[in-house]
Scaffold this motif. Structure first.
Motif, PDB file in Angstrom:
ATOM      1  N   ASP A 110       0.817  -1.203   0.000  1.00 21.82           N
ATOM      2  CA  ASP A 110       0.000   0.000   0.000  1.00 21.82           C
ATOM      3  C   ASP A 110       0.853   1.257   0.000  1.00 21.82           C
ATOM      4  N   ASP A 111       2.002   1.186   0.589  1.00 17.11           N
ATOM      5  CA  ASP A 111       2.892   2.341   0.610  1.00 17.11           C
ATOM      6  C   ASP A 111       4.221   1.905   1.187  1.00 17.11           C
ATOM      7  N   TYR A 112       5.176   2.819   1.216  1.00 15.10           N
ATOM      8  CA  TYR A 112       6.457   2.518   1.836  1.00 15.10           C
ATOM      9  C   TYR A 112       6.951   3.767   2.553  1.00 15.10           C
ATOM     10  N   LEU A 113       7.670   3.555   3.644  1.00 15.14           N
ATOM     11  CA  LEU A 113       8.218   4.622   4.460  1.00 15.14           C
ATOM     12  C   LEU A 113       9.726   4.463   4.522  1.00 15.14           C
ATOM     13  N   VAL A 114      10.431   5.584   4.537  1.00 12.78           N
ATOM     14  CA  VAL A 114      11.885   5.553   4.593  1.00 12.78           C
ATOM     15  C   VAL A 114      12.353   6.065   5.950  1.00 12.78           C
ATOM     16  N   LYS A 115      13.204   5.295   6.596  1.00 11.18           N
ATOM     17  CA  LYS A 115      13.783   5.721   7.869  1.00 11.18           C
ATOM     18  C   LYS A 115      14.726   6.909   7.649  1.00 11.18           C
ATOM     19  N   PRO A 116      14.763   7.896   8.537  1.00 14.47           N
ATOM     20  CA  PRO A 116      13.951   8.009   9.749  1.00 14.47           C
ATOM     21  C   PRO A 116      12.513   8.417   9.404  1.00 14.47           C
ATOM     22  N   VAL A 117      11.568   7.695   9.969  1.00 14.48           N
ATOM     23  CA  VAL A 117      10.156   7.932   9.665  1.00 14.48           C
ATOM     24  C   VAL A 117       9.666   9.166  10.410  1.00 14.48           C
ATOM     25  N   ARG A 118       8.950  10.014   9.707  1.00 14.26           N
ATOM     26  CA  ARG A 118       8.352  11.184  10.346  1.00 14.26           C
ATOM     27  C   ARG A 118       7.034  10.788  11.014  1.00 14.26           C
ATOM     28  N   TYR A 119       6.829  11.291  12.216  1.00 14.14           N
ATOM     29  CA  TYR A 119       5.657  10.926  13.017  1.00 14.14           C
ATOM     30  C   TYR A 119       4.360  11.183  12.251  1.00 14.14           C
ATOM     31  N   GLN A 120       4.224  12.389  11.700  1.00 16.48           N
ATOM     32  CA  GLN A 120       2.967  12.743  11.037  1.00 16.48           C
ATOM     33  C   GLN A 120       2.749  11.907   9.780  1.00 16.48           C
ATOM     34  N   GLU A 159      -7.108  10.334  -3.784  1.00 16.92           N
ATOM     35  CA  GLU A 159      -7.844   9.261  -3.121  1.00 16.92           C
ATOM     36  C   GLU A 159      -6.914   8.291  -2.416  1.00 16.92           C
ATOM     37  N   ARG A 160      -5.820   7.919  -3.093  1.00 14.58           N
ATOM     38  CA  ARG A 160      -4.948   6.868  -2.563  1.00 14.58           C
ATOM     39  C   ARG A 160      -3.939   7.394  -1.545  1.00 14.58           C
ATOM     40  N   LEU A 161      -3.372   8.577  -1.794  1.00 15.16           N
ATOM     41  CA  LEU A 161      -2.285   9.064  -0.961  1.00 15.16           C
ATOM     42  C   LEU A 161      -2.590  10.383  -0.264  1.00 15.16           C
ATOM     43  N   SER A 162      -3.761  10.962  -0.537  1.00 13.84           N
ATOM     44  CA  SER A 162      -4.120  12.284   0.006  1.00 13.84           C
ATOM     45  C   SER A 162      -3.064  13.320  -0.353  1.00 13.84           C
ATOM     46  N   MET A 163      -2.590  13.249  -1.600  1.00 11.12           N
ATOM     47  CA  MET A 163      -1.540  14.146  -2.074  1.00 11.12           C
ATOM     48  C   MET A 163      -1.943  14.806  -3.377  1.00 11.12           C
ATOM     49  N   THR A 164      -1.405  15.993  -3.608  1.00 12.39           N
ATOM     50  CA  THR A 164      -1.478  16.599  -4.932  1.00 12.39           C
ATOM     51  C   THR A 164      -0.325  16.042  -5.763  1.00 12.39           C
ATOM     52  N   PHE A 165      -0.355  16.288  -7.070  1.00  5.74           N
ATOM     53  CA  PHE A 165       0.734  15.796  -7.909  1.00  5.74           C
ATOM     54  C   PHE A 165       2.076  16.410  -7.500  1.00  5.74           C
ATOM     55  N   PRO A 166       2.164  17.745  -7.261  1.00  2.13           N
ATOM     56  CA  PRO A 166       3.457  18.301  -6.819  1.00  2.13           C
ATOM     57  C   PRO A 166       3.957  17.678  -5.518  1.00  2.13           C
ATOM     58  N   GLU A 167       3.053  17.370  -4.598  1.00  2.00           N
ATOM     59  CA  GLU A 167       3.464  16.731  -3.349  1.00  2.00           C
ATOM     60  C   GLU A 167       4.008  15.329  -3.602  1.00  2.00           C
ATOM     61  N   PHE A 168       3.387  14.599  -4.522  1.00  2.00           N
ATOM     62  CA  PHE A 168       3.864  13.261  -4.870  1.00  2.00           C
ATOM     63  C   PHE A 168       5.241  13.340  -5.514  1.00  2.00           C
ATOM     64  N   ASN A 184      -0.561   9.808   9.095  1.00  2.00           N
ATOM     65  CA  ASN A 184      -1.356   9.994   7.872  1.00  2.00           C
ATOM     66  C   ASN A 184      -1.524   8.688   7.109  1.00  2.00           C
ATOM     67  N   LEU A 185      -0.437   7.935   6.985  1.00  2.00           N
ATOM     68  CA  LEU A 185      -0.491   6.701   6.207  1.00  2.00           C
ATOM     69  C   LEU A 185      -1.445   5.693   6.848  1.00  2.00           C
ATOM     70  N   PHE A 186      -1.331   5.482   8.165  1.00  2.81           N
ATOM     71  CA  PHE A 186      -2.154   4.448   8.793  1.00  2.81           C
ATOM     72  C   PHE A 186      -3.596   4.903   8.999  1.00  2.81           C
ATOM     73  N   THR A 187      -3.828   6.196   9.058  1.00  7.31           N
ATOM     74  CA  THR A 187      -5.209   6.686   9.056  1.00  7.31           C
ATOM     75  C   THR A 187      -5.849   6.421   7.702  1.00  7.31           C
ATOM     76  N   ARG A 188      -5.103   6.731   6.648  1.00  8.28           N
ATOM     77  CA  ARG A 188      -5.585   6.498   5.285  1.00  8.28           C
ATOM     78  C   ARG A 188      -5.811   5.009   5.026  1.00  8.28           C
ATOM     79  N   LEU A 189      -4.907   4.186   5.531  1.00  8.72           N
ATOM     80  CA  LEU A 189      -5.011   2.740   5.331  1.00  8.72           C
ATOM     81  C   LEU A 189      -6.235   2.181   6.051  1.00  8.72           C
ATOM     82  N   LYS A 190      -6.490   2.658   7.254  1.00  9.23           N
ATOM     83  CA  LYS A 190      -7.674   2.199   7.986  1.00  9.23           C
ATOM     84  C   LYS A 190      -8.946   2.549   7.228  1.00  9.23           C
TER      85      LYS A 190
END
Length: 245
Positions: A103-113, A180-189, A117-123
């Protein structure tokens, strides 16, 4: 009150497992940590006999790494969602993860927010899927992989119109999917993909900050450093030194 989603955490670094399991407020997001494991083989043995909703797994691990774990999960049709976590931000890992249905991937060091955001979206996604009566084929992962590849191949030219022409996807479709999938705009992605790419390049101590800026599509190294700091809350040099420790 709805039942919490069952989460398992897989990481060979004990401090990372413990921090993720005990210091993050999973209950507030609607999750419970069902178990933690040091490698993919242990996690797979658990999943073969116990239900889980989400697997948060490191990629680089001994015995069985995260990608092999994901492949086995998909081959055995174990109904679980996947999120990859890794200090290795090489695009190939992320691309393979997407193709294995992550569903997604996170890179260490992971940011808290970012984790929130990711696990709220996943739920929300799991809840929506549970309400559907007829499953639809999921074409989102290959689409996201294509967009990521487009950014890597044309970092200096990338725009929504360019990506639309390069991938053959409509600009409105791309924008809608990312929202819908990432709650991001294209520039943010684009920023996220470039920063993850840059973080991987910083591990090569032979590359200067200017070279990394140019590779990721920045004509000005100051603009690159500013963007990197905004994303990771540290300068590129601080990130590089952190990786050396």
């Amino acid at each position: 009150m709805p039942q919490p989603l069952r989460l398992i955490i897989v990481d060979d670094e004990s401090f990372m497992r413990d921090n993720l399991a005990h210091l993050f407020p999973w209950e507030e997001l609607g999750y419970e940590v069902a178990s933690v494991f040091a490698n993919g083989r242990e996690a797979l043995a658990y999943l073969e006999h116990n239900p889980a909703d989400v697997v948060l797994t490191d990629i680089q691990m001994p015995v069985m790494d995260g990608l092999e774990l994901a492949r086995c999960i998909r081959e055995q049709n174990i109904p679980v969602r996947l999120v990859f976590l890794s200090a290795y931000s090489d695009f190939e890992y992320a691309r393979k993860g997407i193709l294995y249905g992550a569903d997604d991937y996170l890179v260490k060091p992971v940011r808290y927010q970012e984790l929130v955001n990711l696990f709220t979206r996943l739920k929300d996604s799991i809840g929506a899927a549970a309400r559907e009566t007829v499953p639809e084929p999921d074409q989102e992962e290959p689409t996201l992989a294509a967009l990521s590849a487009c950014i890597r191949e044309h970092p200096g030219e990338i725009s929504l119109d360019f990506a639309s022409r390069a991938t053959g996807l409509g600009s409105e479709f791309i924008s809608g999917l990312l929202k819908e999938r990432l709650s991001m705009t294209f520039p943010e992605f684009v920023c996220r993909e470039k920063m993850i790419w840059a973080a991987g390049l910083l591990r090569d101590i032979h590359l200067s900050i200017g070279e990394i800026a140019a590779r990721t599509g920045y004509t000005n190294s100051k603009n690159f450093s500013r963007a990197f700091h905004n994303y990771y809350h540290m300068t590129p040099m601080q990130y590089r030194k952190k990786g050396e420790t």
